[in-house]
Design a protein around this motif. Structure first.
Motif, mmCIF file in Angstrom:
data_model
loop_
_atom_site.group_PDB
_atom_site.id
_atom_site.type_symbol
_atom_site.label_atom_id
_atom_site.label_comp_id
_atom_site.label_asym_id
_atom_site.label_seq_id
_atom_site.Cartn_x
_atom_site.Cartn_y
_atom_site.Cartn_z
ATOM 1 N N LEU A 378 -53.081 9.598 27.827
ATOM 2 C CA LEU A 378 -53.334 10.374 29.041
ATOM 3 C C LEU A 378 -54.507 11.308 28.764
ATOM 4 N N GLU A 379 -55.523 11.247 29.593
ATOM 5 C CA GLU A 379 -56.652 12.164 29.500
ATOM 6 C C GLU A 379 -56.723 12.930 30.818
ATOM 7 N N ILE A 380 -56.323 14.181 30.786
ATOM 8 C CA ILE A 380 -56.163 14.955 32.016
ATOM 9 C C ILE A 380 -57.134 16.128 32.009
ATOM 10 N N TYR A 381 -58.002 16.150 33.026
ATOM 11 C CA TYR A 381 -58.985 17.219 33.142
ATOM 12 C C TYR A 381 -58.750 18.090 34.380
ATOM 13 N N ALA A 382 -57.666 17.820 35.107
ATOM 14 C CA ALA A 382 -57.282 18.639 36.253
ATOM 15 C C ALA A 382 -56.003 19.394 35.898
ATOM 16 N N ASP A 383 -55.712 20.486 36.598
ATOM 17 C CA ASP A 383 -54.582 21.322 36.199
ATOM 18 C C ASP A 383 -53.378 21.230 37.132
ATOM 19 N N ASP A 384 -53.491 20.546 38.269
ATOM 20 C CA ASP A 384 -52.372 20.436 39.204
ATOM 21 C C ASP A 384 -52.017 18.962 39.376
ATOM 22 N N VAL A 385 -51.346 18.406 38.369
ATOM 23 C CA VAL A 385 -51.031 16.974 38.351
ATOM 24 C C VAL A 385 -49.599 16.758 37.873
ATOM 25 N N LYS A 386 -49.098 15.543 38.126
ATOM 26 C CA LYS A 386 -47.789 15.143 37.607
ATOM 27 C C LYS A 386 -47.976 13.804 36.914
ATOM 28 N N CYS A 387 -48.028 13.821 35.584
ATOM 29 C CA CYS A 387 -48.321 12.617 34.808
ATOM 30 C C CYS A 387 -47.337 12.503 33.643
ATOM 31 N N GLY A 388 -46.998 11.271 33.309
ATOM 32 C CA GLY A 388 -46.111 11.060 32.167
ATOM 33 C C GLY A 388 -46.196 9.637 31.672
ATOM 34 N N HIS A 389 -45.731 9.427 30.433
ATOM 35 C CA HIS A 389 -45.687 8.074 29.890
ATOM 36 C C HIS A 389 -44.503 7.949 28.943
ATOM 37 N N GLY A 390 -44.058 6.703 28.762
ATOM 38 C CA GLY A 390 -42.948 6.438 27.847
ATOM 39 C C GLY A 390 -43.142 5.105 27.152
ATOM 40 N N VAL A 391 -42.666 5.022 25.909
ATOM 41 C CA VAL A 391 -42.809 3.815 25.102
ATOM 42 C C VAL A 391 -41.513 3.567 24.342
ATOM 43 N N THR A 392 -41.068 2.317 24.294
ATOM 44 C CA THR A 392 -39.935 1.939 23.447
ATOM 45 C C THR A 392 -40.274 0.643 22.722
ATOM 46 N N VAL A 393 -39.897 0.558 21.462
ATOM 47 C CA VAL A 393 -40.010 -0.656 20.654
ATOM 48 C C VAL A 393 -38.713 -0.785 19.868
ATOM 49 N N GLY A 394 -38.015 -1.882 20.048
ATOM 50 C CA GLY A 394 -36.743 -2.023 19.339
ATOM 51 C C GLY A 394 -36.160 -3.412 19.491
ATOM 52 N N GLN A 395 -34.961 -3.570 18.931
ATOM 53 C CA GLN A 395 -34.251 -4.834 18.999
ATOM 54 C C GLN A 395 -33.083 -4.714 19.971
ATOM 55 N N LEU A 396 -32.374 -5.810 20.172
ATOM 56 C CA LEU A 396 -31.239 -5.800 21.084
ATOM 57 C C LEU A 396 -30.161 -4.834 20.614
ATOM 58 N N ASP A 397 -29.517 -4.208 21.552
ATOM 59 C CA ASP A 397 -28.459 -3.256 21.258
ATOM 60 C C ASP A 397 -27.216 -4.000 20.765
ATOM 61 N N GLU A 398 -26.809 -3.732 19.532
ATOM 62 C CA GLU A 398 -25.660 -4.427 18.956
ATOM 63 C C GLU A 398 -24.369 -4.123 19.717
ATOM 64 N N LYS A 399 -24.261 -2.930 20.270
ATOM 65 C CA LYS A 399 -23.057 -2.594 21.051
ATOM 66 C C LYS A 399 -22.961 -3.457 22.307
#
Length: 457
Positions: A378-399
């Motif tokens: 994210l490269e943000i040069y303004a001050d009134d914004v709503k920005c976000g990001h998410g990342v997941t890396v994994g294997q299948l849930d054993e449960k």
């Protein structure tokens, strides 16, 4: 790549330059010459470049791919072609980078709508092409764009006039045949004010059957042929227009693929992109979007890697004006020794106040040798914004696997069910039934579900 390899391609270029479309247009001839000079100096992109740090295309040094001549309808297996074409759509077929009128289906297209090969567009509407060609895709950005600009043999031009709503999608079917072939295509899609359209790009490879006839492998992805696809698409969505673009890449398993899509949106324009990457030994997709005032953009992607496949996705969303909205969700499923790459960058300019942007990348690794590289920015040069990001890396849930086993489902089926559910979220976003079924078949071929009828999904 070293300059010696670039020189080989440059020398080859001189043998085919006179046959390229638009050579009688001074502006295009100058554009091609500039692109050729840039490629000759730089060669193909290198991992030393930040945006290519995870993807090494040096394997292209070992081969010299050459543009192939156009083929006749009899050279393509009719039954296989039928399985690749969508029934309720206007279909434009490019074989080895050349338009095939015999294989295309354009009956019933509204008179005001232009759907033609790039070669025809350059002959009939050169002034319009001069305004758009190279405007969204800047060839100085990296040398694959320059390579395409110099070498493109044909492509598709689509112009939807103001207030026109297409009741069927336009399918652009890319077919590559033969060994060491090269298909370089350039496309321009224009949606004028308050228009609405859907365009589908499908990339498939085929193998050589006996008697010289080309046919796909039973899996639909091809099996033996090494070739290069280099396609660049420039998209212009004008004020209050709505354009949806689908891309399904299912190249042969030894193919190299570069596909770049570059979009410019006007005020209040809406653009949606669905990117499905299944084939190729090495495949790279670039998607770059420029957003204007209160425009909206949605990017969705699914990449499935097996064996030693390398699938790279690079997205960039530029918020240039206030009140624009962007949403991005990419998912990857990687097995064996496959490697998946996601690089996503959102830039918010100084004047782009009230920006609303969300980006997510989720990766599922099915083996210990699979690899996922993800780099959200994210490269943000303004001050009134709503920005976000998410990342997941994994294997299948054993449960979750244990829960399904407790319901009398064996472990392998449980793993397949969870994997399928993870990926099918992206398939369910497809609103065109024929394409939905085509992509679903690709997914089921990789994660078979015993007793599951695809009509139920």
């Amino acid at each position: 790549m070293n300059t010696a390899t670039a020189s080989r391609y440059t020398a080859e270029y001189q043998t085919i330059a006179s046959a390229l479309p638009g050579q009688d247009l001074p502006w295009l001839k100058a554009l091609r010459a500039e692109a050729l000079a840039q490629f000759s100096e730089q060669g193909f992109p290198s991992p030393r470049e930040e945006e290519w740090r995870y993807t090494n295309v040096s394997a292209l040094e070992k081969k010299l791919f050459s543009p192939s001549k156009s083929l006749t309808a009899g050279d393509v297996d009719a039954e296989w072609l039928k399985s690749c074409r969508l029934q309720d759509a206007w279909v434009v077929v490019l074989v080895n980078g050349h338009f095939s009128a015999e294989l295309s289906v354009l009956e019933g297209l509204p008179e005001a709508v232009s759907v033609m090969s790039m070669a025809d567009a350059l002959a009939k509407q050169p002034d319009k092409l001069e305004k758009y060609l190279g405007l969204a895709a800047n060839q100085s950005e990296h040398s694959f764009i320059a390579f395409n600009t110099a070498w493109f043999t044909d492509g598709l031009f689509v112009h939807v006039p103001a207030k026109q709503v297409l009741d069927r999608p336009v399918q652009l079917l890319h077919i590559v045949t033969g060994i060491d072939a090269m298909a370089t295509t350039r496309n321009i899609f224009i949606a004028d004010e308050m228009s609405e359209a859907k365009v589908i790009e499908t990339f498939v490879g085929s193998d050589i059957a006996r008697d010289g006839v080309y046919a796909a492998s039973q899996s639909g992805t091809g099996a033996a042929n090494a070739y290069l696809t280099a396609a660049v698409t420039e998209v212009f969505v004008e004020q209050n227009a709505d354009l949806t673009l689908y891309k399904m890449q299912s190249e042969s398993e030894k193919a190299y693929h570069f596909g770049g899509t570059y979009i410019k949106q006007a005020r209040d324009a809406r653009f949606t992109h669905h990117n499905f990457a299944f084939g190729g030994l090495l495949a790279r997709s670039d998607i770059h979007v420029d957003l204007d005032h209160a425009s909206e953009c949605e990017l969705n992607g699914l990449y499935l890697g097996v064996k030693r496949q390398h699938i790279d996705n690079y997205t960039r969303i530029n918020h240039l004006k206030p009140y624009a909205i962007s949403r991005e969700l990419y998912k990857g499923v990687l097995d064996d020794r496959a490697r998946g790459v996601f690089q996503g960058r959102v830039t918010v300019a100084v004047d782009a106040q009230k920006t609303d942007s969300q980006m997510n990348n989720r990766n599922l690794l099915l083996s210990d040798d699979a690899e996922a590289d993800t780099k959200p920015q994210l490269e943000i040069y303004a001050d009134d914004v709503k920005c976000g990001h998410g990342v997941t890396v994994g294997q299948l849930d054993e449960k979750s696997i244990f829960y399904l086993q407790s319901r009398c489902i064996d472990e392998e089926t449980a793993r397949n069910m969870l994997t399928f559910a993870f990926a099918n979220e992206m398939v369910d976003k497809i609103k065109i039934k024929g394409l939905h079924d085509m992509v679903l078949e690709q997914l089921l071929a990789r994660f078979p579900q015993e007793g599951v009828n695809k009509e139920w999904l």
